[in-house]
Design a protein around this motif. Structure first.
Motif, short mmCIF file in Angstrom:
data_model
loop_
_atom_site.label_atom_id
_atom_site.label_comp_id
_atom_site.label_asym_id
_atom_site.label_seq_id
_atom_site.Cartn_x
_atom_site.Cartn_y
_atom_site.Cartn_z
N GLU A 292 52.84 50.96 79.62
CA GLU A 292 51.60 50.37 79.35
C GLU A 292 49.84 51.15 79.38
OE1 GLU A 292 53.96 47.04 80.38
OE2 GLU A 292 52.63 47.37 82.14
N TYR A 293 49.74 52.01 80.29
CA TYR A 293 48.79 52.46 80.77
C TYR A 293 48.60 52.83 80.15
CZ TYR A 293 44.72 54.77 83.69
OH TYR A 293 44.25 55.44 84.41
N LEU A 294 49.28 54.67 79.70
CA LEU A 294 48.96 55.03 78.28
C LEU A 294 48.44 54.76 77.42
CD1 LEU A 294 52.18 57.68 79.28
CD2 LEU A 294 49.74 58.09 79.76
N GLN A 295 49.09 53.77 76.73
CA GLN A 295 49.19 52.75 75.57
C GLN A 295 47.77 52.38 75.24
OE1 GLN A 295 50.66 52.95 72.81
NE2 GLN A 295 49.33 51.91 71.36
N SER A 296 46.90 51.83 76.77
CA SER A 296 45.41 51.47 76.60
C SER A 296 44.90 52.66 76.94
CB SER A 296 45.66 50.53 78.21
OG SER A 296 44.58 50.36 78.39
N LEU A 297 45.37 53.39 77.20
CA LEU A 297 44.17 54.40 77.67
C LEU A 297 44.01 54.83 75.75
CD1 LEU A 297 42.90 57.27 78.48
CD2 LEU A 297 44.91 58.41 79.14
N ARG A 298 44.97 55.37 75.12
CA ARG A 298 44.97 55.76 73.90
C ARG A 298 43.58 55.02 72.74
NH1 ARG A 298 50.02 55.76 72.76
NH2 ARG A 298 50.54 58.32 73.05
N SER A 299 43.52 53.73 73.81
CA SER A 299 43.83 52.33 72.00
C SER A 299 42.10 52.64 73.23
CB SER A 299 44.63 50.79 73.24
OG SER A 299 43.31 51.03 74.13
N HIS A 300 41.50 52.79 74.22
CA HIS A 300 39.94 53.04 74.33
C HIS A 300 39.61 54.65 73.90
CE1 HIS A 300 40.88 49.58 76.92
NE2 HIS A 300 39.56 49.59 77.26
N LEU A 301 40.84 55.48 73.55
CA LEU A 301 40.83 56.66 73.46
C LEU A 301 40.15 56.86 71.55
CD1 LEU A 301 42.43 59.19 75.34
CD2 LEU A 301 40.12 58.95 75.73
N ILE B 270 44.48 64.23 75.72
CA ILE B 270 44.48 63.84 76.59
C ILE B 270 45.57 62.83 77.03
CG2 ILE B 270 43.00 62.36 77.44
CD1 ILE B 270 40.82 62.86 75.51
N VAL B 271 45.99 62.12 75.83
CA VAL B 271 47.23 60.99 76.37
C VAL B 271 48.89 61.60 77.52
CG1 VAL B 271 48.84 59.43 76.51
CG2 VAL B 271 46.95 59.38 75.24
N LEU B 272 49.02 63.29 76.43
CA LEU B 272 50.29 63.86 76.95
C LEU B 272 49.27 64.31 78.28
CD1 LEU B 272 51.35 65.58 74.14
CD2 LEU B 272 52.75 64.37 75.04
N GLU B 273 48.28 64.87 78.25
CA GLU B 273 47.55 65.21 79.79
C GLU B 273 47.96 64.59 81.04
OE1 GLU B 273 43.92 67.55 82.17
OE2 GLU B 273 43.83 66.54 80.14
N ILE B 274 47.57 63.09 80.57
CA ILE B 274 47.53 62.16 81.81
C ILE B 274 48.90 61.65 81.87
CG2 ILE B 274 47.15 59.35 82.35
CD1 ILE B 274 44.36 61.22 82.66
#
Length: 202
Positions: free
Chosen positions: A5-14, A25-29
């Motif tokens: 859920e955190y990564l999906q939210s991050l992806r949407s903000h990027l 970036i998502v893979l790095e996080i």
């Protein structure tokens, strides 16, 4: 919140970044979260809290992407966007932004005069004499005698060269600043550790 859920939210903000950059970036996080979870006693809640909200992490990466792009670009628009972001990072960044505004304004004014000369030939020029010793610009009405216009149509190439030169000089100075400044390096880091432990301006 789960890691997915955190990564999906991050992806949407990027979403404003290129797809390849966004996924890197998502893979790095994601890798950072997995590495942290492998440590004894680690908890997902603590790891995500240390990283910070997804929107904050995304903002840090977006800023970093913008600064890296601006370092390589000669586009006045890209450089101006970077200068605007710098203005939000403290007094020093605001001074850089102010210098950019002054440089663009002066350069743009010369280009504007060059463009206006064919449209308003009698109102645009460089006058010498009269109440004002030197008078340059678009004037309504134009200065009368004893003031006289000295450049004529020559003002067009002169102003184009000056205006373009000043804009390019401004762009070059800001690019150099972005490449060498510790201020920029300190405020636009985007590693997981830097995001979780932001540098505070002094």
């Amino acid at each position: 919140m789960t890691s997915q859920e955190y990564l999906q939210s991050l992806r949407s903000h990027l979403k404003s970044l290129p797809a390849t950059t966004r996924e890197e970036i998502v893979l790095e996080i994601a890798s950072h979260i997995q590495d942290a979870l492998s440590q004894p006693g680690a908890s997902l809640e603590a790891i995500l809290a240390r990283l910070g909200p997804p929107e904050r992490v995304a903002a840090a990466y977006r800023d970093n992407f913008l600064m890296r792009r601006a370092r390589r670009s000669f586009s006045p628009i890209v450089i101006a966007h970077a200068a605007v972001r710098l203005a939000t990072k403290g007094i020093f960044g605001f001074l850089v932004f102010l210098c950019a505004i002054i440089g663009y304004s002066i350069g743009g004014s010369f280009v504007f005069l060059a463009l206006m000369k064919p449209i308003l030939p009698h109102n645009t020029g460089l006058w010498i004499g009269g109440p004002e010793v030197v008078n340059m610009g678009v004037r309504f009405p134009p200065p009368g005698p004893p003031a006289h216009e000295v450049l004529g149509q020559t003002i067009i190439p002169v102003c184009l060269i000056l205006g373009t030169g000043i804009v390019l000089l401004t762009v070059g100075c800001i690019r150099l600043f972005l490449r060498t400044s510790r201020f920029v390096q300190g405020h636009f880091q985007s590693s997981p550790e830097a995001v979780g432990n932001p540098v505070v301006a002094h």
